[in-house]
Write an enzyme that holds these catalytic residues in place. Structure first.
Site, PDB file in Angstrom:
ATOM      1  N   ALA A  22      -8.307 -12.377   0.789  1.00  0.00           N
ATOM      2  CA  ALA A  22      -8.833 -11.025   0.559  1.00  0.00           C
ATOM      3  C   ALA A  22      -9.789 -11.043  -0.638  1.00  0.00           C
ATOM      4  O   ALA A  22     -10.657 -11.905  -0.737  1.00  0.00           O
ATOM      5  CB  ALA A  22      -7.695 -10.026   0.386  1.00  0.00           C
ATOM      6  N   GLU A  23      -9.613 -10.087  -1.553  1.00  0.00           N
ATOM      7  CA  GLU A  23     -10.535  -9.974  -2.693  1.00  0.00           C
ATOM      8  C   GLU A  23      -9.997 -10.683  -3.926  1.00  0.00           C
ATOM      9  O   GLU A  23     -10.527 -10.521  -5.035  1.00  0.00           O
ATOM     10  CB  GLU A  23     -10.809  -8.491  -3.005  1.00  0.00           C
ATOM     11  CG  GLU A  23      -9.869  -7.806  -3.977  1.00  0.00           C
ATOM     12  CD  GLU A  23      -8.474  -7.509  -3.441  1.00  0.00           C
ATOM     13  OE1 GLU A  23      -7.723  -6.838  -4.137  1.00  0.00           O
ATOM     14  OE2 GLU A  23      -8.140  -7.968  -2.330  1.00  0.00           O
ATOM     15  N   GLN A  24      -8.954 -11.499  -3.775  1.00  0.00           N
ATOM     16  CA  GLN A  24      -8.280 -12.079  -4.939  1.00  0.00           C
ATOM     17  C   GLN A  24      -9.182 -13.001  -5.756  1.00  0.00           C
ATOM     18  O   GLN A  24      -9.039 -13.100  -6.982  1.00  0.00           O
ATOM     19  CB  GLN A  24      -7.011 -12.804  -4.488  1.00  0.00           C
ATOM     20  CG  GLN A  24      -5.941 -11.849  -3.973  1.00  0.00           C
ATOM     21  CD  GLN A  24      -4.839 -12.547  -3.197  1.00  0.00           C
ATOM     22  OE1 GLN A  24      -4.770 -13.774  -3.147  1.00  0.00           O
ATOM     23  NE2 GLN A  24      -3.975 -11.755  -2.567  1.00  0.00           N
ATOM     24  N   GLU A  42       0.587  -5.383 -13.310  1.00  0.00           N
ATOM     25  CA  GLU A  42       1.943  -5.572 -13.838  1.00  0.00           C
ATOM     26  C   GLU A  42       1.923  -6.537 -15.020  1.00  0.00           C
ATOM     27  O   GLU A  42       2.573  -6.301 -16.048  1.00  0.00           O
ATOM     28  CB  GLU A  42       2.876  -6.091 -12.746  1.00  0.00           C
ATOM     29  CG  GLU A  42       3.228  -5.052 -11.692  1.00  0.00           C
ATOM     30  CD  GLU A  42       3.920  -5.641 -10.471  1.00  0.00           C
ATOM     31  OE1 GLU A  42       4.160  -4.883  -9.516  1.00  0.00           O
ATOM     32  OE2 GLU A  42       4.193  -6.863 -10.464  1.00  0.00           O
ATOM     33  N   HIS A  57       0.832  -1.201   0.000  1.00  0.00           N
ATOM     34  CA  HIS A  57       0.000   0.000   0.000  1.00  0.00           C
ATOM     35  C   HIS A  57       0.871   1.256   0.000  1.00  0.00           C
ATOM     36  O   HIS A  57       0.563   2.244  -0.675  1.00  0.00           O
ATOM     37  CB  HIS A  57      -0.924  -0.011   1.222  1.00  0.00           C
ATOM     38  CG  HIS A  57      -2.053  -0.985   1.115  1.00  0.00           C
ATOM     39  ND1 HIS A  57      -3.339  -0.607   0.815  1.00  0.00           N
ATOM     40  CD2 HIS A  57      -2.084  -2.332   1.253  1.00  0.00           C
ATOM     41  CE1 HIS A  57      -4.121  -1.673   0.788  1.00  0.00           C
ATOM     42  NE2 HIS A  57      -3.376  -2.735   1.046  1.00  0.00           N
ATOM     43  N   ASP A  99      -5.612   6.053   2.133  1.00  0.00           N
ATOM     44  CA  ASP A  99      -5.827   4.684   1.663  1.00  0.00           C
ATOM     45  C   ASP A  99      -7.247   4.239   2.004  1.00  0.00           C
ATOM     46  O   ASP A  99      -7.878   4.743   2.937  1.00  0.00           O
ATOM     47  CB  ASP A  99      -4.807   3.764   2.340  1.00  0.00           C
ATOM     48  CG  ASP A  99      -4.852   2.343   1.801  1.00  0.00           C
ATOM     49  OD1 ASP A  99      -4.078   2.051   0.878  1.00  0.00           O
ATOM     50  OD2 ASP A  99      -5.661   1.526   2.296  1.00  0.00           O
TER      51      ASP A  99
END
Length: 493
Positions: A396-398, A381, A18, A125
């Site tokens: 997480a949100e993956q 990337e 972050h 953030d």
């Protein structure tokens, strides 16, 4: 107007990823307009494991003396106990809020210094939205920097709408086996890929705290670009109850793409090996800073790689060895967990390494595929360098990122969409992805020419978006004008 300096205060979440993203967008702003000056307030992480890495990173930035960006590390409050996911969720927001007093004092001191510009606003953030209250005390607006994607932003706000206004039991919904129409997605989203945090009441409460605060900000900057997430961005922009959304990405730290950086990190032999491989022939397996597997899964990955017959570079990390550290490390000898004879059989075909210089690998012309945990930075990337992804999300949100890339956008192939790794209780990870499934995913990754074509196309669009005249370039320009307008308004009062 040219002599006015607009002072901005940036507050990233206490994690290396972050902070790096925040620094990159800060550099983008000051490079675009000489009138801007930025102070980054660094909150130390609540766990000791990543603290040294953050300190080292900030010190390296300070030595580089980035023009008109300064860094202040805030005092660290005593971290609450975060031994498991429940205690983490109940304590994290309180931990961030406990730093409000330090932010208040630092900003007041900054504004009292001779020659300082006018405070134009806070940029925080997505996990630091409690700092909106401090910005309000200084009578300046808050913008959020959302380090994930626009579709997931829409999902978070949709979940809050379901819970707060439609009286839906989101936890029960998440744990069901169905599909849900979400405005920021074109296609129905299976509940099996919902944000894993929503599986418990404590997790939902944690998510709702941040989602509610998002609606209080002036604008939300999202690390994405219009050409990638056209539908999601348009759906957010059409909702009058959502703050203005600015797609400003891809925001990436690409300095690691140089061979010099890789060499300094001890990976020059991997780059030299890639130099001798055919173009787009190598698959990279890298699962992020927290990515690691037990021995059973490691052996299945190894078998899958052998069955596929493709060249590879595999970042193999050792799971944390005790309760004091939650961060994976490198094996002294990876052979202890690999199938017997694997390293000998794949000699010349593949490389097993520890920590990976991911950007340097993706930038290399020999790399033609990427097996990824689907962290949003990693996906951006891969798109930037035109490297297709095979999805293996973990936490997480993956899972939602993986669904968007495979099903929604057709820019990736699936190994798994709903794989889930428990970071706090590793013994709970009982699902093993078999070698045949891994082999099939790698073959599709390296041989699906249609996905490869689409990724190359979006790669060109990602670079155009941030170039002069591009969609994200224009969004950043609009934001800067808004910051300057804030100064003009306060001067006229």
């Amino acid at each position: 107007m040219a002599s006015i300096v607009a002072e901005l205060v940036f507050i990233p979440a206490p994690g290396v990823g972050h902070i790096m993203s925040t620094v990159e967008i800060a550099k983008l702003f000051v490079n675009r307009d000489q009138r801007l000056s930025i102070t980054v307030l660094v909150i130390q992480p609540p766990s000791s494991s990543s603290g040294p890495a953050i300190t080292t990173y900030i010190e390296s930035l300070s030595k580089n003396n980035i023009n008109r960006i300064s860094f202040i590390q805030l005092p660290q409050d005593e971290a609450p106990p975060m031994r498991d996911v429940k205690s983490f969720m109940t304590s994290f927001n309180d931990y961030i809020k406990s730093h409000q007093k330090y932010v208040r004092n630092v900003v007041a001191e900054l504004m009292s210094q001779p020659g300082s510009g006018r405070l134009a606003g806070f940029v925080v953030d997505m996990f630091c939205t409690s700092m909106i209250d401090v910005a309000n005390e200084f009578s300046v607006p808050t913008n959020v920097f959302f380090t994930s994607n626009a579709a997931f932003l829409g999902f978070k706000l949709f979940v809050q709408t379901l819970s707060d206004y439609q009286n839906q039991d989101v936890v029960a919904l998440t744990n069901s086996d169905t599909e849900v129409s979400v405005p920021s997605f074109v296609k129905p989203v299976p509940t099996k890929v919902f944000w894993t945090i929503l599986q418990t009441r404590e997790g939902l409460d944690f998510a709702l705290v941040f989602a509610r605060k998002l609606r209080e900000v002036k604008a939300i900057m999202v690390n994405t670009f219009l050409e990638l997430e056209t539908h999601a961005i348009e759906s957010l922009s059409a909702d009058v109850n959502i703050p203005k959304v600015y797609p400003v990405g891809p925001i990436l730290n690409l300095e690691g793409s140089s061979k010099a950086v890789s060499s300094s990190l001890g990976n020059d032999d991997v780059i030299r090996w890639l130099d001798s491989q055919p173009t787009s022939s190598v698959v990279v397996l890298c699962f992020g800073s927290m990515g690691c597997f037990d021995e059973v899964q490691v052996k299945e990955i190894a078998r899958g790689l052998e069955l596929s017959g493709h060249r590879f570079v595999w970042s193999l990390r050792r799971p944390p060895s005790d309760e004091t550290s939650k961060v994976p490390s490198d094996y002294e000898d990876p052979g202890v967990v690999l199938p017997e004879g694997f390293l000998e059989r794949t000699d010349g075909i593949g490389k097993v390494i520890g920590w990976a210089p991911q950007v340097a690998l993706l930038a290399h012309s020999a790399v033609g595929g990427f097996v990824s945990h689907c962290g949003w930075n990693s996906l951006l990337e891969s798109l930037w360098f035109g490297v297709p992804v095979a999805t293996w999300p973990m936490y997480a949100e993956q899972q939602m990122n993986a669904f968007e890339m495979v099903v929604e956008l057709g820019l990736a192939v699936e190994i798994k969409l709903d794989y889930e790794k428990n970071l706090f209780f590793p013994e709970a990870n009982t699902v093993v992805v078999g070698a045949e499934e891994i082999e099939s995913g790698i073959r599709r990754l390296m041989e699906d020419n249609e996905v490869r074509r689409k990724v190359k196309e979006i790669s060109e669009k990602s670079r155009a978006a941030v170039g002069e005249g591009g969609s994200s370039y224009a969004a950043v320009g609009d934001l800067i004008q808004d910051f300057i307008r804030n100064i003009s308004l306060t001067l006229s009062e």
